[in-house]
Design a protein around this motif. Structure first.
Motif, PDB file in Angstrom:
ATOM      1  N   ILE A   1       0.857  -1.187   0.000  1.00 22.77           N
ATOM      2  CA  ILE A   1       0.000   0.000   0.000  1.00 22.77           C
ATOM      3  C   ILE A   1       0.889   1.231   0.000  1.00 22.77           C
ATOM      4  N   PRO A   2       0.777   2.049  -1.047  1.00 22.40           N
ATOM      5  CA  PRO A   2       1.637   3.248  -1.107  1.00 22.40           C
ATOM      6  C   PRO A   2       1.373   4.181   0.070  1.00 22.40           C
ATOM      7  N   ARG A   3       2.405   4.760   0.546  1.00 18.90           N
ATOM      8  CA  ARG A   3       2.311   5.746   1.632  1.00 18.90           C
ATOM      9  C   ARG A   3       2.269   7.142   1.012  1.00 18.90           C
ATOM     10  N   THR A   4       1.511   8.022   1.627  1.00 23.29           N
ATOM     11  CA  THR A   4       1.493   9.405   1.170  1.00 23.29           C
ATOM     12  C   THR A   4       2.004  10.285   2.299  1.00 23.29           C
ATOM     13  N   MET A   5       2.776  11.249   1.940  1.00 27.84           N
ATOM     14  CA  MET A   5       3.326  12.180   2.915  1.00 27.84           C
ATOM     15  C   MET A   5       2.453  13.434   2.932  1.00 27.84           C
ATOM     16  N   PRO A   6       2.114  13.931   4.102  1.00 31.39           N
ATOM     17  CA  PRO A   6       1.342  15.172   4.139  1.00 31.39           C
ATOM     18  C   PRO A   6       2.172  16.336   3.596  1.00 31.39           C
ATOM     19  N   THR A   7       1.512  17.234   2.929  1.00 33.43           N
ATOM     20  CA  THR A   7       2.190  18.412   2.398  1.00 33.43           C
ATOM     21  C   THR A   7       2.361  19.448   3.510  1.00 33.43           C
ATOM     22  N   VAL A   8       3.532  20.036   3.569  1.00 33.31           N
ATOM     23  CA  VAL A   8       3.796  21.075   4.563  1.00 33.31           C
ATOM     24  C   VAL A   8       3.629  22.429   3.871  1.00 33.31           C
TER      25      VAL A   8
END
Length: 125
Positions: free
Chosen positions: A117-124
């Motif tokens: 499952i791909p991980r997504t990084m929150p945008t800063v």
């Protein structure tokens, strides 16, 4: 067969595990009940640990499940089956056609399933 459901709110993930205890609940029933209670779960990632013996969903049940997931109108999401059954790969290809914006994959264990499952990084900002 019996199933255990874990809802991981922070990861937006549902994990269904088939347990070795005899009961009348199928994986298809479990999935449909969860989606009826919380339709938004249709947009989440799902991991189905189906290594214990279980009753496979019928084509009619797959159509009902696909309709429930498709109603969520989600972005790309994943269903990972933990299975050692070689037929699971073929069933995934069939399901990919029925489900919108959802990929179906097979893994050998929970660690491999989570890695798919791909991980997504929150945008800063």
């Amino acid at each position: 067969m019996s199933t255990k459901v874990t809802i991981e709110e922070g990861l937006k993930r549902v994990v269904v595990t088939v347990l070795p205890r005899p009961q009348t609940v199928t994986v298809a029933d479990t999935v449909l009940r969860q989606l009826a209670r919380r339709p938004e779960l249709g947009g989440w990632d799902w991991i189905l640990d189906i290594r214990a013996p279980h009753e496979k969903a019928t084509p009619e049940e797959l159509d009902l499940i696909a309709a429930a997931f498709n109603a969520a109108h989600s972005k790309q999401s994943y269903t990972i089956f933990i299975s050692d059954d070689p037929i699971a790969f073929e069933r995934c290809r069939i399901m990919d056609v029925k489900f919108h914006d959802r990929r179906h994959l097979v893994a050998k264990d929970m660690e491999a399933a989570q890695a798919l499952i791909p991980r997504t990084m929150p945008t800063v900002f």
